[in-house]
Design an enzyme around this catalytic site. Structure first.
Site, short mmCIF file in Angstrom:
data_model
loop_
_atom_site.label_atom_id
_atom_site.label_comp_id
_atom_site.label_asym_id
_atom_site.label_seq_id
_atom_site.Cartn_x
_atom_site.Cartn_y
_atom_site.Cartn_z
N CYS A 234 -7.05 15.89 16.34
CA CYS A 234 -7.05 15.08 15.12
C CYS A 234 -8.44 15.09 14.48
CB CYS A 234 -6.60 13.66 15.42
SG CYS A 234 -7.55 12.87 16.71
N ASP B 79 -4.28 16.93 23.97
CA ASP B 79 -4.27 16.18 22.70
C ASP B 79 -5.29 15.04 22.78
OD1 ASP B 79 -3.62 15.02 20.28
OD2 ASP B 79 -1.65 14.31 20.90
N GLN C 144 2.26 8.00 17.46
CA GLN C 144 1.89 8.67 16.21
C GLN C 144 2.42 7.87 15.02
OE1 GLN C 144 -0.03 11.28 15.93
NE2 GLN C 144 -0.07 12.14 17.99
N TYR D 74 -4.08 13.89 28.10
CA TYR D 74 -4.20 12.85 27.06
C TYR D 74 -2.80 12.58 26.49
CZ TYR D 74 -8.95 14.86 27.22
OH TYR D 74 -10.16 15.37 27.61
N CYS E 4 0.87 -1.18 0.00
CA CYS E 4 0.00 0.00 0.00
C CYS E 4 0.90 1.23 0.00
CB CYS E 4 -0.90 -0.02 1.23
SG CYS E 4 -1.80 1.51 1.46
N GLU F 237 -3.08 10.37 31.58
CA GLU F 237 -3.47 9.45 30.50
C GLU F 237 -4.31 8.32 31.08
OE1 GLU F 237 -3.13 8.77 27.09
OE2 GLU F 237 -4.00 6.81 27.60
#
Ligand code: SAH
Length: 354
Positions: free
Chosen positions: A311, A284, A185, A214, A71, A236
């Site tokens: 995001c 985040d 990430q 987060y 891919c 977290e």
């Protein structure tokens, strides 16, 4: 869609949702927007009609596997390893549920996770030997057991079959441990641009107390702790991520950061109630965004600056609207970053100040 057009599309989306808050900087695109995914995951199954083992992705909304050999957004080496495993499965007469490959782009360490429904992995030692002889670059192999047919790829039990059971990667001069389950990430070169923007917006001068909410495996907080924050607290929800965060801090010899395993909203509420002091809040959250309660607590704590990394521009717009209309905070800067070329996703960093 040509890459330039994709960036224009993402800018239009950002304008539609965020221009009410201020000027939007041009999106930070990727120079070579291919093969950026450092984590590749494939579902395995048996195609009765073709009489062979297949691996790839689920067709949307179903459990039918669409076979994938390579891919354009995935790491090439990871794709090759998955194809090798598919071939080995034929010889070893077993079919895993999933295979997950993670690669540290800057360290070249590679993790392979074989997920099966039962604790038994037939001819385990010979299988590992065959896999390593085809791909000596693999640094760790993990067997994960997931007895449940759910949307989660990984189960709770894992056995390390080879190597250390984790890999490492570097971002902005800090080293991070990545285990099978922890969030990391997936586009490291763009992540560096994202984090650099966030740290610049935080405006550390050496005297600030910061919260990294987060925080995942502590990446942003650790980079902040090394780059001008006086002290940092990370919070977290995921226990294993917190464990990784603590070892990441040690690994980088950072001693001005503390991590807590808690829900971010509960945690910041407690901080606000006990009258703690904060200069900078870095946040985040996942795609669902933050909560009104969290934002209320931020207002109570009254930090100079809030850096919101998002995001999902829709929940970002919702949270910014709530926060700016219930407090005196103003949006100063909006920086979109293309973390996910050839997908519809767009990441945004926003600076708010009191
Ligand atoms: N800042 C990190 C992780 C961002 S992903 C990085 O850049 O790598 C978002 C993180 O929020 C995930 O690690 C997820 O486990 C965590 N999370 C989700 N809901 C949460 C909650 N209610 N409280 C605290 N953390 C949460």
């Amino acid at each position: 869609m040509p890459y330039e057009e994709q960036l224009e599309y993402k800018m239009r989306l950002e304008h539609k949702l965020l221009s009410q808050f201020g000027k939007i900087e041009p999106i930070i695109g990727m120079y070579y927007p291919y093969h950026y995914r450092n984590k590749v995951q494939a579902a395995f199954g048996y195609d009765k009609r073709a009489g062979k083992i297949i691996s790839g992705v689920y067709q949307s909304g179903s459990h039918k596997i669409v076979s994938v050999d390579s891919c354009n957004i995935e790491d090439k080496k990871a794709d090759e390893i998955i194809v090798t495993i598919r071939k080995l499965c034929k010889d070893f007469k077993f079919i895993p549920r999933h295979v997950l490959v993670k690669r540290g782009f800057s360290t070249n360490q590679i993790m392979v996770v074989i997920v099966t429904g039962t604790p038994i992995l037939p001819a385990k030692n010979n299988f590992i030997k065959a896999l390593l002889s085809a791909h000596p670059e693999i640094t760790t192999i993990i067997h994960n057991i997931n007895p449940y047919e759910t949307n989660l790829v990984l189960g709770d039990r894992e056995n390390v079959l080879y190597g250390k059971g984790y890999i490492e990667d570097e971002l902005l001069g800090c080293t991070f441990r990545i285990s099978a389950k922890s969030f990391y990430q997936i586009n490291p070169s763009q992540t560096e641009k994202l984090y650099k923007t966030a740290i610049e917006y935080a405006g550390f001068t050496g005297n600030e107390s910061a919260l990294d909410a987060y925080c995942g495996t502590g990446t942003i907080g650790i980079i902040a702790a090394r780059n001008g924050a006086k002290n940092v607290i990370g919070v977290e929800l995921e226990k294993s991520a917190v464990r990784d965060a603590i070892s990441n801090a040690k690994r980088n010899k950072i001693d001005n950061i503390y991590f807590y395993n808690a829900d971010a909203t509960n945690f910041i509420n407690e901080m606000a109630k006990s009258g703690e002091h904060l200069d900078v809040v870095l946040m985040d959250p996942p795609r669902a965004g933050s909560t009104e309660e969290f934002l209320d607590a931020v207002a109570t704590l009254a930090p100079e600056r809030v850096v919101y990394i998002s995001c999902n521009p829709e929940t970002l717009a919702r949270d910014l609207l709530y926060f700016t209309s219930t407090t005196s905070y103003k949006v100063e800067k909006i920086q979109p970053v293309d973390m996910f070329p050839h997908t519809a996703h767009v990441e945004t960093v926003v600076l708010l100040s009191k």
